[in-house]
Enzyme design. Structure first.
Site, PDB file in Angstrom:
ATOM      1  N   GLY A 246       0.852  -1.186   0.000  1.00 25.86           N
ATOM      2  CA  GLY A 246       0.000   0.000   0.000  1.00 25.86           C
ATOM      3  C   GLY A 246       0.884   1.230   0.000  1.00 25.86           C
ATOM      4  N   SER A 247       0.290   2.407   0.184  1.00 21.61           N
ATOM      5  CA  SER A 247       1.112   3.624   0.183  1.00 21.61           C
ATOM      6  C   SER A 247       0.247   4.848   0.422  1.00 21.61           C
ATOM      7  CB  SER A 247       1.837   3.822  -1.164  1.00 21.61           C
ATOM      8  OG  SER A 247       2.604   2.711  -1.514  1.00 21.61           O
ATOM      9  N   ASN A 248       0.912   5.921   0.851  1.00 23.38           N
ATOM     10  CA  ASN A 248       0.383   7.283   0.770  1.00 23.38           C
ATOM     11  C   ASN A 248       1.369   8.107  -0.053  1.00 23.38           C
ATOM     12  OD1 ASN A 248      -1.646   6.814   2.911  1.00 23.38           O
ATOM     13  ND2 ASN A 248       0.114   6.897   4.290  1.00 23.38           N
ATOM     14  N   ASN A 518      -4.241   4.844  -1.546  1.00 29.02           N
ATOM     15  CA  ASN A 518      -4.757   3.586  -2.094  1.00 29.02           C
ATOM     16  C   ASN A 518      -6.253   3.615  -2.321  1.00 29.02           C
ATOM     17  OD1 ASN A 518      -2.515   2.250   0.248  1.00 29.02           O
ATOM     18  ND2 ASN A 518      -2.084   2.423  -1.934  1.00 29.02           N
ATOM     19  N   ARG A 547      -8.173   5.865   5.898  1.00 26.13           N
ATOM     20  CA  ARG A 547      -6.876   6.506   5.664  1.00 26.13           C
ATOM     21  C   ARG A 547      -6.979   7.568   4.577  1.00 26.13           C
ATOM     22  NH1 ARG A 547      -2.634   4.330   2.620  1.00 26.13           N
ATOM     23  NH2 ARG A 547      -3.631   2.288   2.712  1.00 26.13           N
TER      24      ARG A 547
END
Length: 812
Positions: A246-248, A518, A547
């Site tokens: 995942g990621s931001n 995501n 998130r």
């Protein structure tokens, strides 16, 4: 002397001339042969600065690959070698057929399944065929040179150095590699979200029984069974909704910053162990290339990073990178399928795998024009292969070797426009979005990825009965494979048939901020929603993850405040705010205090005194900082709540597409499962001997070299930007080892000077080798929420108090 070194940027020849004149102290410990690059072999100069970060200087792309392969082997030889065993299909030979495959390069559960798949790829010469394709369909000469150089550098390190990592010291499976191995690793990473997820079923798929197939009458054969649409949709959501990655990332436009230049914060969430770790470096060919960032292990180019002009990061996208074709089988032969009434035989891929302490195992896979036959989505949801029906998986990334060229294009970019140009030219990004900012103040988001060309119109026209449910619900297309007019077709601007061209990609340029956690491309910027893309890319006007909601709240407020600097990015990374806590903790504490007698009934039917939790939750600071008291209690409560209360009953104010960031809201504390979740969380902590108000860091930690390091951050399910997904071990003190979470962090901007202003952090440190001095040094920084100032320009590299120069070369 240092001024001479600064002139390395003038050219490759000057580079090596100056490097040979370094002070003796800088080259201490290096043998005479290593002080002078080989004249007829590959070579590079590696300058190490703090935390073991290498700055690799080379004359050309082959030498750059050589230095990169050498330096990666120095830090990660066991992890890399393990991956090459996987790619050669030899895990069963060395580690046993039934042992767990690890999951770094596929979703295979056992070594045998992994070997059957990867050996099949190798024996059909899939990678060689892709390497032979002319660019841009195949890799460029530059990337080919980098792959060849990487293999040579890795091999040279094995030949010249002694392995100290106890994970593979003296292991017979640590062997030299070739350019083909490096390319195969890139292909495996590209297809890890497609074919890679289905290795078990690809290698286990079997036709119906020979008796049924040979009986000659349809009535004697099993009837086709349509799988349950809801079960398939749920399984697909779980399959592609939980990728183990995942990621931001956020990019800010120049008018929101202190000096008019752009800003970028990248926060990818990846495994902390194994072959999907990032590794830091700077790569320089004077006058040609100069870039810093993180590479996925075994890859020769920078995956996410920055240069003097532009910075970029990636986030795992909502696009579905594969689809299914439902096959109509020949009534006389279940290994023959019909397209427009014409029979087409499946291709048998028979593979034999050597097994440790046992006889070789031979299995057959079945492949079609669309891809391999599969018989399940998971162990609970079959896609039955009957005498009349089978399902084939189509994954366009199983033929995608363009990722490295796309990344190299980013490394050379001078603007976000150039980033888009590389995406348009190479079209090699497999399963991620791209977020970028540049020195001139531009911002960019684009979901430019390799997806099967499933248009909504095609899905409407060609979906099977099952596909009519799965496609709108989850983006999983199941098309009628018996009709030639249901082929995926081609876009005129696509580099390959059957994928979308760049013009169809969801893209947002020059918004004040672009942010992705995501979630769907729709809410990249709350004031400029992106719409009009096909369902396979993701949804519009649907509920956002916690998130994503928290990220948009934070970065929109930052953009409105303006005058932003890199320090603001650093503060955002470690704010450790819990959006779910801000939304609900007050209501939870109030409802807790109102429980009759201060008790609630747990899922086991036992009454639990929860009165002590009420004040703890009320006083909690709504963060996941290591010193936060109440954070652990809320985290465990929220996990229990998700299990005990159906999503449709969780909120009093439902989701509204007109207000997607602030809805749903107002926790439904009247739901029957509320008390159950609270009781279970309190009972769980007490059973583990953990005080309800214990500081988070006392029970969320890792151990490195006997040192206990508290870990800040928390789960994305409660909205924390700084994601950690540790393992719960009540007997071991709560959360302990972190298998997944924030990895290669970068906060990048520009201040008008020649050098970018950048701070980085590799959370799990540069080396997996417990004997390395760089096994835990950056992990200690992460524990203390500190960063590494980037040494990008020559003056900064040369002024490092930890500067160590190594000249590496082939020995003939």
């Amino acid at each position: 002397m240092r001024s001479r070194l600064r002139r390395l940027v003038l050219g490759a020849t000057a580079l090596f001339t100056a490097a040979s004149a370094l002070p003796a102290a800088a080259a201490s410990g290096q043998g005479r042969a290593e002080q002078h690059p080989s004249r007829d072999g590959l070579s590079a100069v590696i300058r190490y600065t703090e935390y073991g970060i290498p700055h690799i200087l080379a004359k050309n792309y082959a030498d750059l690959g050589f230095g990169t392969g050498w330096a990666q082997a120095s830090d990660e030889v066991c992890t890399l070698a393990d991956g090459f065993v996987t790619l050669r299909g030899e895990r069963s030979r060395y580690f046993g057929a039934g042992a767990a495959a690890g999951g770094a390069l596929s979703g295979a559960r056992t070594n045998l399944a992994s070997d059957l798949y990867f050996r099949g790829v190798r024996e059909t010469r899939t990678v060689e065929k892709l390497l032979a394709e002319p660019a841009p369909a195949g890799p460029s000469r530059e990337v080919r040179d980098m792959m060849r150089g990487w293999a040579a550098g890795y091999n040279a390190w094995l030949k010249q150095k002694k392995i100290t990592d106890p994970g593979c010291a003296s292991a017979s499976w640590v062997r030299p590699v070739t350019e083909l191995d490096v390319a195969a690793r890139g292909l495996a990473l590209a297809s890890i979200s497609g074919e890679g997820r289905f290795v078990d079923t690809i290698t286990a798929a079997r036709p119906p029984t020979e008796a049924g197939a040979a009986s000659g009458t349809p009535s004697s054969r099993p009837a086709a069974r349509t799988p349950d649409a809801k079960a398939v949709t749920k399984a697909a959501d779980e399959l592609w909704g939980d990728s183990g990655m995942g990621s931001n990332a956020v990019a800010f436009r120049g008018d929101t910053t202190a000096n008019g230049s752009g800003l970028l914060l990248g926060n990818p969430h990846y495994p902390w162990q194994g072959g999907r770790r990032f590794w830091q470096s700077q790569q320089t060919i004077p006058g040609e290339l100069n870039v810093s960032g993180g590479s996925l292990l075994g890859t020769p180019a920078i995956s996410i990073g920055f240069n003097a002009h532009v910075a970029w990061s990636h986030t795992v996208s909502t696009g579905i990178p594969a689809n299914f074709h439902q096959l109509a089988l020949d009534p006389a032969d279940p290994t023959t399928y019909l397209v427009d009434g014409e029979p087409e035989r499946m291709k048998k891929r028979t593979v034999t795998v050597a097994v440790k302490d046992g006889a070789p195992v031979t299995r057959t896979q079945w492949w079609t024009r669309f891809g391999p036959v599969v018989t399940s989505l998971n162990s609970q949801v079959p896609l039955p292969w009957t005498d009349t029906t089978a399902y084939a998986l189509h994954d366009p990334n199983a033929a995608n070797l363009r990722f490295a060229d796309t990344s190299l294009g980013f490394s050379k970019a001078r603007s976000t426009h150039d980033v888009l140009g590389s995406l348009t030219r190479h079209q090699g990004i497999p399963w991620v979005n791209t977020i970028a900012a540049d020195r001139a103040g531009h911002s960019l988001f684009t979901q430019s990825q390799v997806l099967p060309r499933i248009t909504d119109a095609l899905a409407q026209r060609c979906s099977t009965v099952l596909g009519r449910t799965t496609y709108p619900a989850s983006g999983i297309a199941i098309l009628d494979g018996s009709r030639g007019n249901c082929a995926l077709g081609s876009d005129p601007d696509a580099v390959a048939p059957g994928i979308f061209g760049p013009a169809r990609m969801p893209t947002l340029k020059d918004a004040p901020y672009v942010e992705n956690s995501n979630g769907t491309a729709w809410m990249t910027n709350a004031d400029r929603p992106i719409t009009g893309y096909e369902r396979v890319f993701g949804t519009v006007k649907t509920e956002l993850g916690m998130r994503t909601r928290g990220g948009i709240e934070d970065v929109a407020a930052m953009a409105d405040r303006g005058r932003l600097t890199v320090r603001d990015l650093q503060r955002q990374q470690f704010a450790n705010r819990v959006p779910a806590g801000d939304l609900t903790a007050t209501d939870v504490a109030r409802a807790c205090a109102a429980l009759p007698g201060g008790t609630a009934t747990g899922s086991d039917g036992e009454a639990v005194d929860v009165s002590g939790a009420c004040g703890v939750l009320a006083a909690w600071d709504r963060t996941m900082n290591t010193g936060s008291r109440g954070a652990l209690l809320f985290d465990r409560f929220w996990r229990k709540l998700e299990q005990a209360v159906p999503a449709a009953e969780a909120w009093k104010v439902p989701f509204s597409a007109a207000d997607p960031v602030r809805t749903p809201n107002t926790l439904n504390t009247d739901a029957p499962g509320f008390g159950v979740a609270l009781a279970d969380a309190v009972a769980e902590l007490r059973a583990a001997g953990i005080a309800l108000d214990a500081p988070l860091g006392a029970h969320q930690f890792v151990v490195r070299g006997g040192e206990r390091l508290p870990m800040p951050g928390g789960s994305g399910r409660i909205g924390v930007w700084n994601v950690l997904e540790p393992q719960w071990n009540a007997a071991g003190g709560g959360y302990t080892e972190v298998p997944f979470g924030s990895s290669h962090l970068q906060a990048v901007g520009w201040d008008g000077g020649r050098c970018p202003v950048a701070r980085t952090l590799l959370t799990y440190s540069q080396s997996s080798n417990p004997e390395s001095p760089h096994h835990a040094d950056q992990t200690r920084l992460f524990s203390a929420e500190k960063w590494v100032p980037s040494r990008f320009c020559e003056k900064d590299i040369l002024s490092s108090p930890k500067l160590k120069v190594v000249r590496v070369h082939e020995r003939r």
